[in-house]
Design a protein around this motif. Structure first.
Motif, PDB file in Angstrom:
ATOM      1  N   ALA A   1      20.811  40.362  36.949  1.00  0.00           N
ATOM      2  CA  ALA A   1      22.081  40.592  36.251  1.00  0.00           C
ATOM      3  C   ALA A   1      23.247  40.539  37.241  1.00  0.00           C
ATOM      4  O   ALA A   1      24.302  39.958  36.946  1.00  0.00           O
ATOM      5  CB  ALA A   1      22.057  41.942  35.539  1.00  0.00           C
TER       6      ALA A   1
ATOM      7  N   HIS B   1      24.088  37.043  38.026  1.00  0.00           N
ATOM      8  CA  HIS B   1      24.874  36.479  36.922  1.00  0.00           C
ATOM      9  C   HIS B   1      26.345  36.899  37.042  1.00  0.00           C
ATOM     10  O   HIS B   1      27.253  36.077  36.944  1.00  0.00           O
ATOM     11  CB  HIS B   1      24.277  36.955  35.582  1.00  0.00           C
ATOM     12  CG  HIS B   1      25.134  36.653  34.387  1.00  0.00           C
ATOM     13  ND1 HIS B   1      25.477  37.618  33.471  1.00  0.00           N
ATOM     14  CD2 HIS B   1      25.741  35.503  33.983  1.00  0.00           C
ATOM     15  CE1 HIS B   1      26.258  37.070  32.542  1.00  0.00           C
ATOM     16  NE2 HIS B   1      26.425  35.790  32.825  1.00  0.00           N
ATOM     17  N   LEU B   2      26.571  38.196  37.295  1.00  0.00           N
ATOM     18  CA  LEU B   2      27.941  38.706  37.357  1.00  0.00           C
ATOM     19  C   LEU B   2      28.686  38.181  38.582  1.00  0.00           C
ATOM     20  O   LEU B   2      29.883  37.875  38.507  1.00  0.00           O
ATOM     21  CB  LEU B   2      27.927  40.244  37.341  1.00  0.00           C
ATOM     22  CG  LEU B   2      27.349  40.860  36.059  1.00  0.00           C
ATOM     23  CD1 LEU B   2      27.264  42.375  36.189  1.00  0.00           C
ATOM     24  CD2 LEU B   2      28.162  40.457  34.826  1.00  0.00           C
TER      25      LEU B   2
ATOM     26  N   THR C   1      19.212  37.319  31.737  1.00  0.00           N
ATOM     27  CA  THR C   1      19.601  38.542  32.417  1.00  0.00           C
ATOM     28  C   THR C   1      20.179  39.474  31.359  1.00  0.00           C
ATOM     29  O   THR C   1      20.647  39.023  30.310  1.00  0.00           O
ATOM     30  CB  THR C   1      20.667  38.265  33.492  1.00  0.00           C
ATOM     31  OG1 THR C   1      21.842  37.792  32.855  1.00  0.00           O
ATOM     32  CG2 THR C   1      20.174  37.218  34.485  1.00  0.00           C
TER      33      THR C   1
ATOM     34  N   THR D   1      22.849  41.141  31.265  1.00  0.00           N
ATOM     35  CA  THR D   1      24.291  40.976  31.018  1.00  0.00           C
ATOM     36  C   THR D   1      24.595  39.700  30.221  1.00  0.00           C
ATOM     37  O   THR D   1      25.652  39.600  29.608  1.00  0.00           O
ATOM     38  CB  THR D   1      25.079  40.950  32.338  1.00  0.00           C
ATOM     39  OG1 THR D   1      24.364  40.157  33.287  1.00  0.00           O
ATOM     40  CG2 THR D   1      25.245  42.356  32.895  1.00  0.00           C
ATOM     41  N   GLU D   2      23.675  38.739  30.225  1.00  0.00           N
ATOM     42  CA  GLU D   2      23.837  37.590  29.329  1.00  0.00           C
ATOM     43  C   GLU D   2      23.448  37.990  27.914  1.00  0.00           C
ATOM     44  O   GLU D   2      24.004  37.507  26.932  1.00  0.00           O
ATOM     45  CB  GLU D   2      22.904  36.453  29.750  1.00  0.00           C
ATOM     46  CG  GLU D   2      23.285  35.720  31.008  1.00  0.00           C
ATOM     47  CD  GLU D   2      22.160  34.786  31.421  1.00  0.00           C
ATOM     48  OE1 GLU D   2      22.280  33.579  31.185  1.00  0.00           O
ATOM     49  OE2 GLU D   2      21.146  35.275  31.956  1.00  0.00           O
TER      50      GLU D   2
ATOM     51  N   ASP E   1      26.680  42.496  25.779  1.00  0.00           N
ATOM     52  CA  ASP E   1      27.906  42.975  26.435  1.00  0.00           C
ATOM     53  C   ASP E   1      28.075  44.472  26.236  1.00  0.00           C
ATOM     54  O   ASP E   1      28.827  45.122  26.947  1.00  0.00           O
ATOM     55  CB  ASP E   1      29.138  42.265  25.846  1.00  0.00           C
ATOM     56  CG  ASP E   1      29.252  40.859  26.394  1.00  0.00           C
ATOM     57  OD1 ASP E   1      28.828  40.643  27.553  1.00  0.00           O
ATOM     58  OD2 ASP E   1      29.729  39.972  25.664  1.00  0.00           O
TER      59      ASP E   1
ATOM     60  N   GLY F   1      24.464  46.567  28.836  1.00  0.00           N
ATOM     61  CA  GLY F   1      25.168  45.410  29.394  1.00  0.00           C
ATOM     62  C   GLY F   1      26.462  45.858  30.066  1.00  0.00           C
ATOM     63  O   GLY F   1      26.772  45.477  31.204  1.00  0.00           O
ATOM     64  N   GLU F   2      27.221  46.704  29.363  1.00  0.00           N
ATOM     65  CA  GLU F   2      28.485  47.210  29.893  1.00  0.00           C
ATOM     66  C   GLU F   2      28.236  48.124  31.106  1.00  0.00           C
ATOM     67  O   GLU F   2      28.952  48.071  32.110  1.00  0.00           O
ATOM     68  CB  GLU F   2      29.241  47.960  28.780  1.00  0.00           C
ATOM     69  CG  GLU F   2      30.595  48.527  29.189  1.00  0.00           C
ATOM     70  CD  GLU F   2      31.488  47.531  29.930  1.00  0.00           C
ATOM     71  OE1 GLU F   2      31.507  46.344  29.545  1.00  0.00           O
ATOM     72  OE2 GLU F   2      32.152  47.934  30.908  1.00  0.00           O
TER      73      GLU F   2
ATOM     74  N   VAL G   1      25.801  47.936  33.252  1.00  0.00           N
ATOM     75  CA  VAL G   1      25.442  47.132  34.419  1.00  0.00           C
ATOM     76  C   VAL G   1      26.686  46.439  34.997  1.00  0.00           C
ATOM     77  O   VAL G   1      26.844  46.337  36.213  1.00  0.00           O
ATOM     78  CB  VAL G   1      24.327  46.111  34.066  1.00  0.00           C
ATOM     79  CG1 VAL G   1      24.076  45.151  35.219  1.00  0.00           C
ATOM     80  CG2 VAL G   1      23.045  46.841  33.696  1.00  0.00           C
ATOM     81  N   ARG G   2      27.592  46.010  34.120  1.00  0.00           N
ATOM     82  CA  ARG G   2      28.856  45.417  34.597  1.00  0.00           C
ATOM     83  C   ARG G   2      29.657  46.427  35.422  1.00  0.00           C
ATOM     84  O   ARG G   2      30.209  46.099  36.469  1.00  0.00           O
ATOM     85  CB  ARG G   2      29.701  44.932  33.410  1.00  0.00           C
ATOM     86  CG  ARG G   2      29.237  43.611  32.854  1.00  0.00           C
ATOM     87  CD  ARG G   2      29.998  43.191  31.604  1.00  0.00           C
ATOM     88  NE  ARG G   2      29.368  41.989  31.070  1.00  0.00           N
ATOM     89  CZ  ARG G   2      29.687  40.753  31.458  1.00  0.00           C
ATOM     90  NH1 ARG G   2      30.658  40.567  32.331  1.00  0.00           N
ATOM     91  NH2 ARG G   2      29.051  39.711  30.963  1.00  0.00           N
TER      92      ARG G   2
ATOM     93  N   TRP H   1      28.139  46.830  38.842  1.00  0.00           N
ATOM     94  CA  TRP H   1      28.421  45.722  39.764  1.00  0.00           C
ATOM     95  C   TRP H   1      29.846  45.803  40.307  1.00  0.00           C
ATOM     96  O   TRP H   1      30.092  45.573  41.491  1.00  0.00           O
ATOM     97  CB  TRP H   1      28.161  44.376  39.083  1.00  0.00           C
ATOM     98  CG  TRP H   1      28.420  43.208  40.009  1.00  0.00           C
ATOM     99  CD1 TRP H   1      29.327  42.213  39.856  1.00  0.00           C
ATOM    100  CD2 TRP H   1      27.742  42.941  41.254  1.00  0.00           C
ATOM    101  NE1 TRP H   1      29.268  41.340  40.911  1.00  0.00           N
ATOM    102  CE2 TRP H   1      28.308  41.761  41.784  1.00  0.00           C
ATOM    103  CE3 TRP H   1      26.732  43.573  41.968  1.00  0.00           C
ATOM    104  CZ2 TRP H   1      27.900  41.204  42.994  1.00  0.00           C
ATOM    105  CZ3 TRP H   1      26.315  43.030  43.177  1.00  0.00           C
ATOM    106  CH2 TRP H   1      26.887  41.853  43.676  1.00  0.00           C
TER     107      TRP H   1
END
Lengths: 294, 323
Positions: B21, B24-25, B293, B295-296, B299, B303-304, B306-307, B310
């Motif tokens: 993930a 990806h980010l 991943t 995050t794909e 969102d 998902g949020e 993990v964002r 990062w």
């Protein structure tokens, strides 16, 4: 009988299965944690530790007064643990595998042994089950030498008590994992029905089948992920010995340090059946060998 | 150029899921990462990044002792001197597996000595002591290493993936880990990339030590369970030993609030950077099954989370670089 609980993937449920099996096995039994880098079995079995001793490895110590700097030791060492620079000998004890080659080839007999601490061996008892574990010193790179010493103690205990042994192996399929399962009579591979679980199960099967011992699978978190694992086990000829359903309550019980087979009658039966299936698998293999030798 | 390592001590806490993930980010933010899978024993990162191979090389490391039965005089000296109990006598063809001369399946009993390649550590002592000079010492093929491109096509790829696969049962040496890290470092210059993101192996032994030494930042992924906390304490001790700055992520945070509090107390007492938490959510696995991943895949929710993690890792990295 020695049962090894292994898996390619970490966190698949080896310790969950080991602790639950230890709780349902009929005595005399000994539970052994050979995941010496990150041993966890004691957190669940909560044994009373009755003994402990440090484990060491022999590493070279050179008495330079008699040394002729002939380089024989440095030339044979395959691990760059001893080197000669002009008239100085340097040893790197942390690189040493303890093979004794330098000492054996030294023409002046000036190499003796020092020791490096590998970690500790601990033993005790959890209710009726004997307990044994190795714990690697943090900073020590090599786990197989400590594992060999834990296994030596296990052999002594087995000779004395005639117990069945249950080995909680380290994750992966390289040298430490193979070391943990190579002396077992039967190997249980714990996996989960996910892409990572499938891939690492295939690695584990490939690594361990050379050892020539019967193998079976426990599918943990069944119902999660995808069904590909069932076809994979069928094609590989790996019997499924038990399935543990995907259930948040199990994850919560584990997070509280509880032994899953002790959380309900249902799970007690799951693990009692698993113990029975493991025994059948081992017996069937012995019968097969006897037939082929007859 | 920061080199960031994701590690855990305990297996299965979510290292690989998070590394993928983060890749990806990082890609999404235009950070041009080199991605590195340092778990050469049971590598899984490629399952999510679906790489296509550019280059594959053999990994040869050390040697193994092999007895030539035609020359062996059966004196048994090799078995006496071997400290690894690798010299065995008798056995069947089936037991003389992999790499040994005359290997194959079969049940018929053989006589004479042979060396079990799974136990042999390649020390050469038996080779030089054998009076009949009957022991060969060939190179040992231990695995393969790869340089690959990750999915989404040449113009939109996450970045190159440096990875490897040991042959089953081989020594999990730090050497292969070091080779991968060297390659990743070279890719930074060759392809003008800005960041190495590495998925580390479980445990605290040789491959972990090789992964950790000299790294800029280590992100430890743990879980609120007795095993998670126990293994966190050991990996933190190892990070201290190598003076590597460590941050902590608690995955599956809602499983046990008491354990979360205990981990928080531990982090505070050791001055560890607390990066944040992720919920226990089957969406992690749903994403994996779709080879995506997390995050794909989503969102919202995890998902949020993990964002956010990062973003915090990146600002931590920038702070450390400035300091």
């Amino acid at each position: 009988m020695i049962i090894a609980i292994a898996s390619g993937k970490g966190g698949a449920g080896k310790t969950t299965v080991s602790a639950s099996l230890a709780a349902v096995m009929s005595p005399p039994a000994i539970a052994v944690d050979l995941d010496v880098e990150e041993p966890n079995l004691h957190l669940f079995l909560e044994p009373e530790i009755t003994g402990q001793e440090p484990a060491y490895m022999d590493v070279p110590k050179v008495d330079e007064t008699g040394c002729t700097y002939c380089r024989a030791c440095a030339d044979i060492c395959q691990f760059k643990a001893i080197s000669v620079l002009g008239e100085v000998i340097l040893t790197f004890p942390e690189m040493c595998h303890g093979c004794g080659a330098c000492m054996a080839v030294c023409p002046e007999n000036v190499i003796s042994y020092d020791r490096r601490t590998l970690g500790d061996i601990l033993w005790g008892r959890a209710d009726e089950t004997e307990f044994l574990m190795g714990r690697l010193r943090v900073g020590e790179a090599m786990s197989p030498p400590l594992m060999r010493q834990v296994k030596a103690r296990l052999r002594e205990r087995l000779a004395e008590t005639g117990a069945d042994a249950l080995i909680d192996a380290p994750p992966g399929v390289s040298c430490p994992a193979v070391n943990a399962v190579m002396d077992a009579d039967v190997i249980v591979l714990v996996t989960e029905p996910t892409p990572f679980g499938c891939y690492d199960l295939a690695l584990a099967h490939e690594a361990f089948r050379n050892i020539g011992k019967p193998m079976g699978v426990v599918i943990n978190r069944a119902g999660l992920g995808e069904d590909a694992i069932y076809a994979q086990c069928r094609e590989a000829g790996l019997p499924i010995l038990a399935e543990i359903p995907y259930d948040r309550a199990i994850a919560e019980a584990y997070s509280q340090g509880r032994i899953i087979s002790e959380t309900s009658d249902y799970f007690k039966e799951v693990f009692t059946d698993l113990a029975e299936n493991i025994k059948k698998l081992a017996v069937a293999d012995v019968a097969r060998e006897e037939i082929s030798h007859a | 150029m920061p080199e960031i390592l994701i590690i855990s001590g305990k297996g299965g806490t979510g290292k690989t899921t998070l590394t993928a993930a983060f890749a990806h980010l990082a890609f999404e933010a235009g950070d041009r990462p080199v991605i590195c899978d340092l778990d050469v024993d049971a590598p899984d990162l490629h399952l999510l990044l679906e790489p296509s191979r550019r280059v594959t090389e053999e990994f040869v490391s050390g040697h193994e002792a092999v007895i030539d039965p035609g020359k062996c005089e059966d004196c048994g000296l090799c078995a006496e001197v071997c400290r690894f109990d690798a010299v065995l006598k008798g056995g069947t063809k089936g037991q003389r597996h992999k790499g040994t001369k005359g290997a194959g399946s079969g049940e018929s009993e053989l006589s004479g000595y042979w060396i079990d390649p799974l136990r042999c550590e390649g020390c050469k002592l038996c080779v030089v002591q054998c009076p009949a000079e009957a022991i060969d010492f060939p190179d040992r093929m231990c695995g393969h290493r790869h340089l690959s491109d990750t999915r989404f096509g040449p113009d939109t790829r996450f970045g190159p993936l440096v990875h490897a696969q040991l042959l089953p049962g081989e020594e999990n040496s730090g050497r292969l880990v070091n080779l991968l890290r060297q390659k990743a470092g070279a890719m930074i210059k060759e392809e003008n990339r800005s960041l190495v993101l590495s998925d580390g192996p479980p445990g605290i032994g040789c491959p972990v030590i090789s992964s950790l030494s000299g790294i800029d930042l280590t992100v430890i992924v743990t879980e609120p369970t007795p095993s998670g906390r126990h293994d966190l304490e050991r990996i933190v001790e190892l990070c201290d030993h190598f003076k590597v700055p460590a941050g902590v992520i608690i995955n599956k945070q809602d499983l046990n609030p008491d354990e979360v509090a205990a981990i928080d107390r531990f982090c505070e007492s050791r001055g560890l950077h607390q990066l944040g938490r992720i919920d226990y959510d089957s969406k992690m696995v749903e994403a994996m099954v779709r080879r995506q991943t997390v995050t794909e895949y989503t969102d919202a929710g995890i998902g949020e989370q993990v964002r956010t993690l990062w973003r915090r890792i990146i600002s931590w990295a920038q702070m450390s670089e400035a300091a």
